[in-house]
Structure formats: structure tokens, C-alpha cells
Write an enzyme that holds these catalytic residues in place. Structure first.
Site, mmCIF file in Angstrom:
data_model
loop_
_atom_site.group_PDB
_atom_site.id
_atom_site.type_symbol
_atom_site.label_atom_id
_atom_site.label_comp_id
_atom_site.label_asym_id
_atom_site.label_seq_id
_atom_site.Cartn_x
_atom_site.Cartn_y
_atom_site.Cartn_z
ATOM 1 N N GLU A 11 14.362 -46.692 65.013
ATOM 2 C CA GLU A 11 12.952 -47.098 65.090
ATOM 3 C C GLU A 11 12.660 -48.124 66.181
ATOM 4 O O GLU A 11 11.832 -49.020 65.999
ATOM 5 C CB GLU A 11 12.475 -47.633 63.749
ATOM 6 C CG GLU A 11 12.472 -46.575 62.644
ATOM 7 C CD GLU A 11 11.745 -47.012 61.394
ATOM 8 O OE1 GLU A 11 11.697 -48.221 61.140
ATOM 9 O OE2 GLU A 11 11.239 -46.141 60.664
ATOM 10 N N GLU A 42 13.735 -39.574 58.058
ATOM 11 C CA GLU A 42 13.424 -40.352 56.842
ATOM 12 C C GLU A 42 12.059 -39.932 56.327
ATOM 13 O O GLU A 42 11.189 -39.560 57.124
ATOM 14 C CB GLU A 42 13.345 -41.860 57.134
ATOM 15 C CG GLU A 42 14.656 -42.515 57.481
ATOM 16 C CD GLU A 42 14.493 -44.012 57.781
ATOM 17 O OE1 GLU A 42 13.594 -44.654 57.198
ATOM 18 O OE2 GLU A 42 15.258 -44.516 58.606
#
Ligand code: GAL
Length: 817
Positions: free
Chosen positions: A396, A476
Site C-alpha cells: 500500500e 485484500e
């Protein structure tokens, strides 16, 4: 020849570091005797902070180095030290290692006295302020500290096979080959020698490292091996079985390095041969499209953080494979224990592994450390066929072209056989990787009651990915979008499960999505900025002890190997606002569910394929607890029974005094035209729906597959409380390291249903040759708890006694070896 000695015992630990600790001799007055794996602090179950493990600490050990090893190469192997290690030998610094998630080696020859006792000191920094990944900003997980993975001493011939990389090429084509790349370390005298290499390979029994037979499937000789070598062995006509999660066939490849007929060194690895590739339409394994259905796994455990030996690492892999029925796992957000990787390879789990990091990219020194960690990860694990993707971006993080060009280039150079990915939360970000791996948290549960919501489970690939010609994977989903505790209300837990089903459905429906990894396998301790204030991220489909929440059944029910049936409700009206149970969900791999009420058949329910078009086994909605029984018992016509039933169900949903107009009109019609009375409604409601103050109602649910019942769940008000204790072994084996058994404790009723609101304390007592990890009293949380017991290295038996107030103690005996 090569040998490895475990060095996990006889260490001494001090929670601080002082220069004086480097002094020769072991002045251990202020040290504590410890065994590796070790955590610099034992943490609480919840409500603790990172300050507890933020330390500069010292580990010390005496090490006798045999005289006979003088002609060999002697080195220490540290599997994992969090997060910076300085290794001193006899007071002299010989190695600094950055990063807590990769193994490193320390050459000893130039620093030890042979035939004498030597002193090893390891200074360990476990502060989160160190300038290496994953640190520099906030992180959503605790990072712990210490020598938390195993240590060993390796004795090798001075000339040896330093690094070997073995893989299959063109496995689906007409000229499949086994490729063997070697790198030699040569003694000074042998710098110019050319060696011979003998290669033999054996098929292994599924699920083990045992050979199927001593007959080789490959046996070849090569000559003229120098510093580096690359050899190819044709595999055509050899009936090689390719590795697949359903059949994780492995081969042991043995390399013999020879000089003038004399054996110089031997090396071997167990490998799986497979062809795995992400294409724009999805993931292909051995030429067939396979949807990846996985979960993210952290490597933490209650009380000891990262410090767990082999068995608990294997236990997690077994749970993923056998209990959660997934085919893949992402080792978020760092390389994990070799035991876990070995377990995935042996049991059949595809792995997406990545370099350490979380959102933050640091300065040049930080990036250099990241590149080093990436290199170590790939060199350590590239022989595992189960790994299908290297994560080469910091989880991320923002784009950083120069940095990510380097990580991609490094990964491709060290391993041209595997694709790269890099987990991001930014859409349309720069893509230097082969696969766009995206954390898709778009599903927020809005847009109507589940599961009829119009909102898609995931965004379309075209909305997110930069290069639509490349592979796309959801790395995710869910997690913080709906934290769920095992002791939350049944409605909350049901929604948690349905959200996982909804996103998985989105992933299955989308043909161009390779698969997805739910966030996450189990709850984990975290920093103050995350979690529920108790420093636990309740994001797991299991709790910290790996007890299942309801959502675990969504995953478990997608596999075909064992029958699964979980019912979302305990059928207690008091668990629901207004006493209205509403729809109940069955998570099952059956084709249908039959409902019986007090042994009377009510109705058969099947998946709604208008809602769930892709999921192999969608939740089955059970929205009618009356079925035909009322019509039959009351002697109503089909039409009248249907109309009365609709009214009763609406009454349950809205309350009699808040019936929507359309139902009021229907009621009026029944009263005027068919003489129906209010008192009839009340009686029918309490007979067929309310069961208020009624004699015990027993609901039986049966999962049906191909016309046959495969699983049964019975729900009725609990009459009895029992403890169900699950353990992963009854035998603890000290094989160079202490051993740990994982114990799961569940409070259940007489039908085996977990009593979700049992929060009683449970007392634990370990005796004999075992000790508890963690406290000796634990609370049931949502009817579930757990503990770990560790072998102490003495005695032949151990006994664990588990007592919940009001119940007979449960005794578990352990054999110790
Ligand atoms: C993601 C992150 C994970 C975890 C998750 C919670 O953004 O990558 O580490 O924090 O959110 O849902």
C-alpha cells in the site's frame, strides 16, 4: 560432509545491552536462561503497547568449536532476528544484519578458536524507530523482537555448493526440462578446479519428505563445473507429476559435487514442479485456470508474538488447508518462517510472499535495506514451487519509479521464472510489475440488506488496473470495513460472514480476476491507531487462537473434501431485536439444506443462483420456518396457507401494530371474506413462529448433496455445557528445539454448537514436562479460548488440566520425546 547442529538451547538473555556484555567469559549473574525461539517480552492478550518490546537487548551463548572443523567452513545461521542484529564472536563484531524477516549467515572461521569454547553475543534492536522496513511511519501490526526464529551451526566443506536454484521449464510443452543453476564457494586451493556434478531425483510420498522408492527418476552426470553452472535435464517421457494444491507432488533433487571421483559436497532440496502464470484472464496452474481463494496471514501468536517453533507454523498451514479450505495464502506483509513455507509446499497451498513494509517508503538507506531484504527473501525461498508471485512493492505504498524499477529488476534477475506483483490501494498507479495486486475495500455493505444488495463485491478490473493486458488479483478485502469479535451479536457476526461471501462472489463472478485473499486469517495485536482500542484488530475469520468465527465457514464451505454445514443462528429469539430471527443462513458445501422442526419436515432450501452466480457454494438463505406445516395442520388450502404465512412473517418482521399498509389490507381481506379473527392470528403466530414460552423447539438442519444427507446441525435451547478441546498433537518432540502444542478450547452445548455468549473463566494447569505459554486463567471470549503448552526438555509425560467453572476438568496427557 555437511552437517547442521541446532543451537536453540543454552542461551542467556538480558533485556538491555551494555558494552560490558561483550566481555569474554560468561558472567551471567544478571542474565536469564532462555530457549530460542524467544521473544524479548511476553505480552498480554490485549491492551499492550509496542513499548513493551522496544529494546536494545543482549543474547549470549558459549559455543565449543571442534578442532576437526578447522579444515571446514563453519557458520552460524539465524532464521530471524527482529529487527537489527549485531553478532559478536569473542568480543569482536563480525556481522550486522538489518531486518527481522529473513535468514542470515555468519562465517566463523576467521573469528573462532578451534578446539576451544568461544563466546557468541547478539545485540538485538527491536525499537520501531530503526531506519529499515517496515518502520518509519505507523503500522497495522505489532512487530515484536528478539531471536524469534531458530539458530543453527552449519559445518560445510570449504568448497561447497553455495546456492542452487532448481526449477522446471517448458513443463507443458513437448520438451520439458529440469533446470539446475549452481553457484560454488571454492577454497583458495581449488579456485581453478573444475568439478563434476551428479544429479539424481526421487519422487516423494505425498505430504512428506519420504521417498516413494529408492529408484531415481532422473540420474545425470555433468562435467566441468566452475564457479557458476547451469544444467538442463530433459524430462520428456518421465511421467513427471506436476505440483498442484490438490496433489502437491514433490521431488527430492540431490546434487553431488565431485572432484576426480571423490565426493566434495552434497546438497538436496524437495521441490514441486509446476507451471503457474497470471494472464490477463486469470491465473493458470499447469495450463488450467484456477481461481485463487485465499486469506492473508500474519505470523503472530498470543503472548509470544512472533516466537513460535515449527509445529504452530505447520498448524496454521493445516488450518488454512483443512479447516478453511483455501488454496492460497498471502504472507502479509513480510517473508515468514521456513516452517510455514515448507508446510504450504507440502500440504498444497499456493503462496504470494512479499518484502517487508507497510505504506511507508523511507530514505536511500531505508531503500537499500529493503532491496537487501528482497534479495534475501528470493534467495531463501525461490526453490519453493508453491510460491507463485513475489511482492516487490511496499504494501500500500505510493508510486516510486526509481525504487520499484530496482525491486522489479532484482526479482527478475534472481528469479526469471516467477512474476512480480506489488500490493497497492491506489487505482491506476504506475505498474512496473507483471500483476496488478489491489486491496479492494470498496464493498462497504451499503445499498440494501445483504445478500440482495445491488453493490458489487469488488470493483471491475477495468476501473482499477493500469494495464488491462496483465494479470489482476485482489490482495485484500473486508478487514477494517467490518471488524468482528467472536462475542459480537449474532446479527453482526452474520453480516461479517455474508460480507466475505459477497466479496468472494464478486471475485468468482469476474472472469478477469485471478482470485482474492480475504483480510484476514486470524485476529492480531496491533498499534493504538488500529484495532478496537484493545490493540487487537478483530479482522480475522478466526480469533487469536485460531478458533473459527462464523465467517470461517464461508471459506470452509467452498471446498469439496469434507462436508461443512454451519447455521448462522442458534434459533434463540432472545438474541434478536424484537425477538425476530428473520432469515437464517446455512454455510454449506451441500446442494441444499432440509429443515425439520421438532422432527417434522418444514422445507428444502437451495442456493439462490440469481444472487450468487459464481461462488461454488453460496450461503443458502433459510427464510421460511413454517413451510407447509401450517397449511396441513390447520387444513387450509394452499392459497390460504400462503396468504396467512405471508402475514405471519410480516408480523414477525414489522410487529403487528406496524404492519405496512399492503399487509393490513391483506389481513382485512382475510377477516372480511374468510372469517379470520385476530385471535386466530395470535394463536397461529405463537404456534408456528413465536415459540414464545413454548415447550422446547428443536430445529434440525441437514445438508444434502446428490440427494444424500452429508452433515447435520441441531439447534435447541442448550441443556448442557461441555468443553470441547482441540489440540494439534498429543506428542511433543524436542528435536533441537522445544516443541509447542496449540490448544483450542470451546464451550459447546449437547449438540456441539459453540455457546457464543459463554464468557466464563477457564483455569489451566500444566504439570510434568510441559509448561504453559501465557496465563493460567483465561476467559472464554464468545465461548472460545485457547492456550499453548511448551515442552521443558525434561520428563516423559506432561499433563494439562482445563477447568471451566461448574464442569468436570478436562485432562490432556502429552507424550514427550
Ligand atoms: C490494509 C492493510 C492491512 C490491514 C488491512 C485491514 O489496508 O494492508 O495490513 O491493515 O488494511 O483491513
Amino acid at each position: 560432509m555437511r552437517s547442521t547442529l541446532a543451537l536453540n538451547d543454552h542461551w542467556y538473555y538480558h533485556p538491555e545491552f551494555h558494552e560490558g556484555h561483550l566481555g569474554l567469559g560468561l558472567d551471567l549473574k544478571y542474565f536469564e536462561a532462555v530457549r530460542i525461539p524467544h521473544s524479548v517480552s511476553n505480552t498480554a492478550f490485549a491492551y499492550f503497547s509496542e513499548t513493551e518490546y522496544s529494546k536494545l537487548s543482549t543474547y549470549k551463548r558459549a559455543l565449543f568449536i571442534e578442532k576437526a572443523w578447522e579444515s571446514e567452513q563453519v557458520r552460524l545461521c539465524f532464521e530471524g532476528v527482529a529487527h537489527i542484529a549485531w553478532v559478536y564472536v569473542n568480543g569482536v563484531l563480525v556481522k550486522e544484519h538489518l531486518g527481522g524477516y529473513t535468514a542470515f549467515w555468519v562465517d566463523l572461521n576467521d573469528h573462532v578458536r578451534f578446539g576451544e569454547e568461544n563466546q557468541i553475543v547478539v545485540k538485538v534492536d527491536s525499537h520501531e524507530q530503526v531506519n529499515i522496513p517496515p518502520f518509519g511511519h505507523v503500522i497495522d501490526y505489532m512487530t515484536y523482537g528478539g531471536i524469534y526464529r531458530e539458530v543453527s551451526l552449519e559445518i560445510l566443506p570449504k568448497t561447497h555448493l553455495k546456492d542452487c536454484f532448481i526449477f522446471g521449464e517448458n513443463l507443458l510443452g513437448d520438451a520439458p526440462e529440469l533446470v539446475i543453476n549452481t553457484l560454488l564457494e571454492r577454497s583458495n586451493e581449488e579456485e581453478n578446479t573444475l568439478f563434476d556434478l551428479e544429479v539424481s531425483a526421487y519422487a516423494l510420498v505425498l505430504g512428506s519428505r519420504e521417498r516413494e522408492s529408492e529408484t531415481t527418476i532422473v540420474s545425470e552426470q555433468f562435467q566441468g563445473l566452475g564457479q557458476e553452472g547451469s544444467f538442463r535435464i530433459p524430462l520428456k517421457n518421465l511421467k513427471i507429476k506436476l505440483w498442484h494444491p490438490d496433489q502437491p507432488q514433490r521431488y527430492e533433487v540431490c546434487l553431488k559435487l565431485k572432484s576426480k571421483g571423490q565426493l566434495v559436497d552434497e546438497w538436496s532440496a524437495c521441490i514441486g514442479l509446476r507451471d503457474g502464470v497470471f494472464k490477463k484472464e486469470g491465473f493458470y496452474l499447469n495450463g488450467k485456470k484456477l481461481k485463487l481463494r485465499g486469506l492473508n496471514r500474519h505470523q503472530s501468536y498470543a503472548y509470544v508474538g512472533y516466537a513460535m517453533p515449527k509445529r504452530p507454523q505447520w498448524h496454521d498451514a493445516k488450518i488454512l488447508k483443512d479447516e478453511l479450505g483455501v488454496n492460497a495464502v498471502r504472507t502479509s506483509h513480510y517473508p515468514q518462517s521456513k516452517h510455514f513455507m515448507e508446510a504450504c509446499e507440502t500440504l498444497g497451498l499456493l503462496v504470494f510472499t512479499e518484502l517487508p513494509g507497510w505504506q511507508h517508503i523511507g530514505d536511500d538507506a531505508w531503500k537499500d535495506a529493503a532491496l537487501l531484504m528482497l534479495e534475501e527473501m528470493i534467495l531463501q525461498y525461490r526453490n519453493y514451487g508453491s510460491i507463485i508471485l513475489w511482492g516487490v512493492r511496499i504494501n500500500e505504498s505510493q508510486d516510486d519509479e526509481a525504487f520499484y524499477r530496482k525491486t522489479n529488476e532484482l526479482a527478475r534477475r534472481l528469479d526469471p521464472t516467477r512474476q512480480t506483483g506489488g500490493v497497492r490501494f491506489i487505482k491506476k498507479s504506475q505498474q512496473l510489475e507483471d500483476v496488478y495486486t489491489f486491496n479492494d475495500f470498496s464493498y462497504n455493505g451499503k445499498g440494501g440488506a445483504l445478500p440482495r444488495t445491488k453493490q458489487k463485491g469488488i470493483e471491475g478490473k477495468h476501473q482499477v488496473a493500469t494495464d488491462l493486458e496483465k494479470g489482476y488479483l485482489v490482495s485484500e478485502f473486508n478487514g477494517h470495513m467490518f471488524p468482528t469479535k467472536s462475542y459480537d451479536s449474532v446479527l453482526h457476526r452474520t453480516e461479517h460472514a455474508l460480507r466475505h461471501a459477497h466479496v468472494l462472489e464478486g471475485i468468482y463472478e469476474a472472469n478477469d480476476v485471478a482470485g482474492g485473499f480475504g483480510w484476514c486469517m486470524f485476529d492480531y495485536n496491533t498499534h493504538k491507531d488500529f484495532g478496537s482500542g484493545d490493540r487487537i484488530c478483530h479482522h480475522g475469520v478466526m480469533d487469536l487462537f485460531r478458533n473459527p468465527k462464523m465467517a470461517a465457514s464461508v471459506y470452509a464451505s467452498q471446498q469439496e473434501d469434507s462436508a461443512v454445514l454451519t447455521i448462522s443462528s442458534d434459533m434463540n429469539i432472545g438474541d434478536y431485536p424484537g425477538g425476530y430471527i428473520g432469515s437464517v443462513y446455512a454455510f454449506t458445501n451441500g446442494d441444499a439444506v432440509d429443515l425439520y422442526k421438532n422432527d417434522q419436515f418444514i422445507k428444502r432450501f437451495e442456493p439462490d443462483r440469481d444472487i450468487y452466480k459464481g461462488l461454488p457454494h453460496p450461503p443458502i438463505v433459510i427464510d421460511d420456518l413454517i413451510g407447509d406445516t401450517m397449511g396441513l395442520q390447520e387444513g387450509y388450502s394452499k392459497s390460504k396457507a400462503d396468504r396467512v404465512k405471508a402475514l405471519l412473517l410480516a408480523g414477525a418482521e414489522f410487529g403487528a401494530d406496524r404492519l405496512p399498509l399492503k399487509y393490513k389490507l391483506k389481513a382485512l381481506r382475510l377477516m372480511v371474506l374468510e372469517g379470520f379473527k385476530l385471535s386466530d392470528g395470535v394463536r397461529l403466530y405463537s404456534t408456528y413462529i413465536g415459540n414464545w414460552g413454548d415447550a422446547v423447539t428443536t430445529y434440525r438442519f441437514e445438508a444434502i448433496k446428490a440427494g444424500q444427507p452429508i452433515a447435520k446441525v441441531v439447534k435447541s435451547p442448550p441443556q448442557r455445557v461441555e468443553l470441547r478441546v482441540l489440540r494439534d498433537t498429543d506428542t511433543l518432540i524436542e528435536d533441537g528445539c522445544y516443541d509447542v502444542a496449540s490448544i483450542r478450547i470451546q464451550s459447546v452445548d449437547e449438540h456441539g454448537n459453540i455457546l457464543s455468549y459463554d464468557q466464563e473463566p477457564v483455569k489451566l494447569k500444566a504439570s510434568g514436562g510441559i509448561e504453559l505459554i501465557g496465563p493460567d486463567v483465561v476467559s472464554l471470549r464468545g465461548g472460545m479460548a485457547g492456550t499453548y503448552v511448551r515442552s521443558t526438555g525434561s520428563g516423559e509425560v506432561g499433563l494439562l488440566t482445563i477447568t471451566r467453572m461448574g464442569l468436570e476438568p478436562v485432562e490432556l496427557a502429552f507424550n514427550l520425546k
